[in-house]
Every structure is written in C-alpha cells, then in structure tokens.
Scaffold this motif. Structure first.
Motif, PDB file in Angstrom:
ATOM      1  N   GLY A  64       0.852  -1.181   0.000  1.00 47.40           N
ATOM      2  CA  GLY A  64       0.000   0.000   0.000  1.00 47.40           C
ATOM      3  C   GLY A  64       0.891   1.235   0.000  1.00 47.40           C
ATOM      4  N   ALA A  65       0.262   2.414  -0.062  1.00 47.21           N
ATOM      5  CA  ALA A  65       1.043   3.657  -0.123  1.00 47.21           C
ATOM      6  C   ALA A  65       1.960   3.787   1.087  1.00 47.21           C
ATOM      7  N   GLU A  66       1.477   3.332   2.273  1.00 50.92           N
ATOM      8  CA  GLU A  66       2.288   3.471   3.490  1.00 50.92           C
ATOM      9  C   GLU A  66       3.600   2.704   3.391  1.00 50.92           C
ATOM     10  N   HIS A  67       3.557   1.562   2.673  1.00 52.11           N
ATOM     11  CA  HIS A  67       4.790   0.775   2.516  1.00 52.11           C
ATOM     12  C   HIS A  67       5.704   1.397   1.467  1.00 52.11           C
ATOM     13  N   ILE A  68       5.077   1.868   0.396  1.00 51.42           N
ATOM     14  CA  ILE A  68       5.860   2.457  -0.697  1.00 51.42           C
ATOM     15  C   ILE A  68       6.596   3.712  -0.194  1.00 51.42           C
ATOM     16  N   HIS A  69       5.933   4.452   0.685  1.00 47.60           N
ATOM     17  CA  HIS A  69       6.566   5.650   1.253  1.00 47.60           C
ATOM     18  C   HIS A  69       7.516   5.325   2.404  1.00 47.60           C
ATOM     19  N   GLU A  70       7.631   4.065   2.751  1.00 44.21           N
ATOM     20  CA  GLU A  70       8.518   3.584   3.829  1.00 44.21           C
ATOM     21  C   GLU A  70       8.251   4.331   5.137  1.00 44.21           C
ATOM     22  N   ARG A  71       6.954   4.451   5.461  1.00 51.22           N
ATOM     23  CA  ARG A  71       6.585   5.227   6.653  1.00 51.22           C
ATOM     24  C   ARG A  71       6.893   4.505   7.957  1.00 51.22           C
ATOM     25  N   ASN A  72       6.786   3.169   7.925  1.00 49.20           N
ATOM     26  CA  ASN A  72       6.954   2.411   9.162  1.00 49.20           C
ATOM     27  C   ASN A  72       8.210   1.548   9.040  1.00 49.20           C
ATOM     28  N   GLU A  73       9.203   1.824   9.875  1.00 50.37           N
ATOM     29  CA  GLU A  73      10.499   1.153   9.770  1.00 50.37           C
ATOM     30  C   GLU A  73      10.378  -0.354   9.983  1.00 50.37           C
ATOM     31  N   VAL A  74       9.471  -0.754  10.890  1.00 52.80           N
ATOM     32  CA  VAL A  74       9.320  -2.200  11.160  1.00 52.80           C
ATOM     33  C   VAL A  74       8.765  -2.895   9.920  1.00 52.80           C
ATOM     34  N   ALA A  75       7.735  -2.276   9.328  1.00 54.75           N
ATOM     35  CA  ALA A  75       7.137  -2.858   8.121  1.00 54.75           C
ATOM     36  C   ALA A  75       8.175  -2.903   6.998  1.00 54.75           C
ATOM     37  N   ASN A  76       8.905  -1.836   6.861  1.00 54.07           N
ATOM     38  CA  ASN A  76       9.899  -1.725   5.798  1.00 54.07           C
ATOM     39  C   ASN A  76      10.975  -2.810   5.936  1.00 54.07           C
ATOM     40  N   HIS A  77      11.421  -2.998   7.164  1.00 49.25           N
ATOM     41  CA  HIS A  77      12.437  -4.020   7.435  1.00 49.25           C
ATOM     42  C   HIS A  77      11.892  -5.403   7.067  1.00 49.25           C
TER      43      HIS A  77
END
Ligand code: G3I
Length: 386
Positions: A64-77
């Motif tokens: 989703g947009a939140e992942h593409i924008h790398e908003r959450n470091e835990v999710a991104n990792h």
C-alpha cells in the motif's frame, strides 16, 4: 518483648509482601525479556520466506502507499527481509493512476517501481485492464470508439512509462463470470477480442515484461474452463501470454486443494507459468456461507460475524497454520510449474479482508500479525523447508 514481637511479626509480613512483589516484578521482567528476546531472535535470524523458497519460486507481497513511502520502519524491514516480489495493491489501477481523461497521476506508482528496483525485487504491474476501480469518467463511456480509445491510450501511457522496469503485467484482470462466461464489463462492449487487443498492445510496448491473465476462483472447474479458453485463444492467434495468475483469496473452512492442484496441472499443460498472485486465507465466517443469508443484509456490527476482536484463538491459529502448510506442500510439489506466490498484504492489520465482505472486522489471513511478528502459520511455511 511484646513490642519486639510485634515489630518482628510486622517485619515478617512486610518482608513477605516485599518478597511477593519482588517475585511478581521478576516474573513480569522475565516475560518482557522473553518476548523481547523472541522478537530480537526473529529480527536477527537469517531465515526468511524468500531465502527458504529461493530455489522454488518468488515470494511476494502487496504494497500500500504506506509501505511504498517507507513510513513504518518495522514494516519496511520486514518487507525487505521476507519478500523478493512486490505488487501494488491499488496504485497502478486506472482509477488512481488515470483519474481524468488524459490526466495521469504517477506519483506513487513511480515510487513503487523505484522501491522495487532499489531493493532488487521482482516488480509486478497490477493491472492494465480491469472493470473495477475504474476512473469515474470511464464508467460513463457509452460508445465503442471511446471505450477502445480509453483502453488503448491507458495501456500505451502506463506500460510505456514503466517499459523495461516491470517484470510482469497483470494485463487483464477478472474478465470472467463464475460460470466461465465472459463478464459483461465495459470492455466486453469491444467484443471478446478486447483481451487480445490488450495483450498485443502490452507486448508491443513492453517487450521485456511477462504478460499474465489474472483472476479469482479460476481453480474452480467452470471458471477454470473459461480461463483455459482465454489462454488458448491468445495462443492460437499468436499473442504473447506467459502466465496465469490464480489470485488465491481462500478460506480456512473451504480450501480445496484438489481443485488447486488440478488447476496448476491444467494451466501448466498449456505451456504457461502459474502464479498465486493474491494469497490470503480468511478465518472469519462468510455471510455467503450462512444458509439463507441475504447478502444485502447489513452484517456490520454483528458480533457473530466478527468473533475474534480480542485476538485469534490458538485453536484457529493452528488451523490456519495447517492450511498454509498444506498449501505450500502442494506448491512445492509443483514448484516446476509455479513462478511466484504473492501474499495479498504485509500483515493482518493491513489486509483488505478486515473490510470485505463486511466492513470493520478483525481478520487474521496472513503470516504476520498486527505487530509484524511471524505467526504459527509463518513457522509452518518455513518448517517445510527445514
Ligand atoms: O483511496 C480512498 C480514500 O481516499 C477513501 O477515503 C477511502 C474510503 O473508503 O477509500 C479509499 O479507497 C479504497 C481503496 O481500496 C484504497 O485503500 C477503496 O474504498 C477500497 O474499495 C479499495 O479496496 C481495494 C479493492 O481491491 C478495490 O476493488 C483493496 O484495497 C484491494 O486489496 C483490492 O484488491 C483486489 C485486487 O486488486 C484484484 N483482485 C481482488 C482484490 C481484492 O478485492
């Protein structure tokens, strides 16, 4: 004496309370420490879905947009650690990327493609032709020429912008009814040949991308027959089609492994790759399963339809893990035919199944929980490779 006794007995009660409190504190700290260690253990361990299945097929997720924008470091990792393929959950659909006639909004789609490139991931384009999530202006088109012009201009503009950067396109999405006949979408006004037009145009514009037909329930015999018809027609007329995407929106209560295996074999016999493009397993009751249920009835707020608001019971977590294990066993059996298995979402909190077919429920369909921690289902999928 009496004073010293009372002091003594007073001390003894105080001591006991202190000891009790200390014990509780130690227990609490131990629990916190164990949770911390297990989380550290997960975060630091080398094992991941993509590493475990490296030799078998790609393991993907929808962003989703939140992942593409790398908003959450835990999710991104977690995304970078576990997955080597990505699909944009919404941001390449025509309604979002092409909001007005001739006007495109590429912002998030550009970032999505850049994210995939930066992280060396297999980048899926989803989707060029779909009857749903259309821009408003397209839903109002009446005559054949303007529909054709919308479809072709859309494919030309979007596919050429990302030519050479998309590994595979879901060229046409959900063109079939459940009985295998063609869905009466606006595109069908162009005749059934619109599918060939779309595939040929995509192939011409981006010769590198693999081209897929993507749909749900096409493991089921009647709809599968329809999908086989689409693939055969494309092949017979010399069009390029590399694969078929079985979406895989299933339920722990009705998962039918036999149908899935039959579909893998039949599609593969046509010479196309098979991908599982949108995998999730709902654990919640389905209004359509209720005898005599009126699907127009509003089930929102009905506690019977939303039984796990306070957490997933262990017993259901075990069933979910068993179902995922059975599925991945089957995928491994046919790994020579399967190109990719993509989960439809990163973690339970992100899943569209919290809002469909009933809004505001608490569902648990994926391998990671709301805190991005691996569930038992994750272990069962990983354990198959140990
Ligand atoms: O962007 C708007 C936002 O501005 C608005 O405030 C909000 C209010 O509801 O809606 C937002 O749009 C939502 C959109 O997702 C983005 O979050 C839509 O309402 C919602 O309907 C839409 O749902 C998506 C659905 O496709 C649309 O049909 C789901 O997230 C997405 O997971 C789902 O994905 C599809 C695949 O593309 C194709 N296969 C089936 C699969 C599940 O339906």
């Amino acid at each position: 004496m009496s004073i010293s006794l009372s002091v003594h007995s007073g001390n003894s009660i105080g001591f006991k309370i202190l000891k009790y409190l200390k014990m509780k504190k130690t227990l609490l700290f131990s629990v916190i420490f164990i949770v911390f260690l297990s989380q550290m253990g997960y975060n630091q361990q080398q094992i991941s879905l993509k590493a475990a299945y490296k030799k078998d097929f790609l393991i993907g997720t929808a962003l989703g947009a939140e992942h593409i924008h790398e908003r959450n470091e835990v999710a991104n990792h977690l995304i970078k650690k576990e997955f080597n393929a990505i699909t944009p959950e919404n941001h390449m659909k025509s309604g979002l990327i092409h909001p007005e006639w001739g006007r495109y909004d590429f912002d998030i789609a550009d970032k999505y493609v850049a994210y995939g490139k930066k992280n060396g991931m297999y980048v899926v384009g989803h989707t060029l032709v779909w009857h749903s999530q259309l821009p408003k202006f397209a839903t109002q088109l009446q005559n054949v020429d303007s529909i054709r012009s919308f479809m072709t201009e859309h494919i030309k503009t979007v596919a050429s912008r990302y030519a050479g950067q998309i590994n595979s396109w879901d060229v046409v999405n959900e063109a079939l009814n459940e009985d295998g006949t063609m869905r009466k979408s606006i595109f069908l006004k162009l005749g059934e040949g619109y599918i060939k037009e779309a595939f040929d145009l995509a192939a011409k514009i981006d010769s590198k991308a693999e081209l897929y037909y993507n749909d749900y329930n096409i493991e089921q015999p009647a709809k599968r027959k329809g999908a086989i018809g689409i693939i055969k027609k494309l092949q017979a007329s010399g069009s390029k089609i590399n694969g078929v995407g079985i979406q895989g929106h299933w339920s722990i209560n009705t998962l039918n492994l036999q149908e899935i295996e039959d579909a893998i074999i039949e599609f593969s016999n046509l010479g196309v790759k098979v991908a599982f493009t949108e995998l999730d397993l709902t654990v919640l009751p389905n209004p359509w399963d209720l005898k005599g249920a009126d699907i127009n009835q509003n089930f929102e707020g009905n506690p019977q339809m939303n039984p796990y608001i306070n957490g997933l019971p262990d017993s259901v977590g075990v069933v979910l893990a068993e179902k995922y294990e059975q599925l991945f066993k089957l995928f491994l059996k046919h790994k020579d035919k399967i190109s990719r298995v993509t989960f439809w979402g990163v973690n339970d909190g992100h899943s569209w199944l919290n809002g469909f077919p009933i809004r505001n429920r608490t569902n648990y369909p994926l391998l990671f929980d709301r805190n991005f921690q691996p569930k038992l289902a994750y272990q069962s999928v990983i354990n198959l490779k140990k």
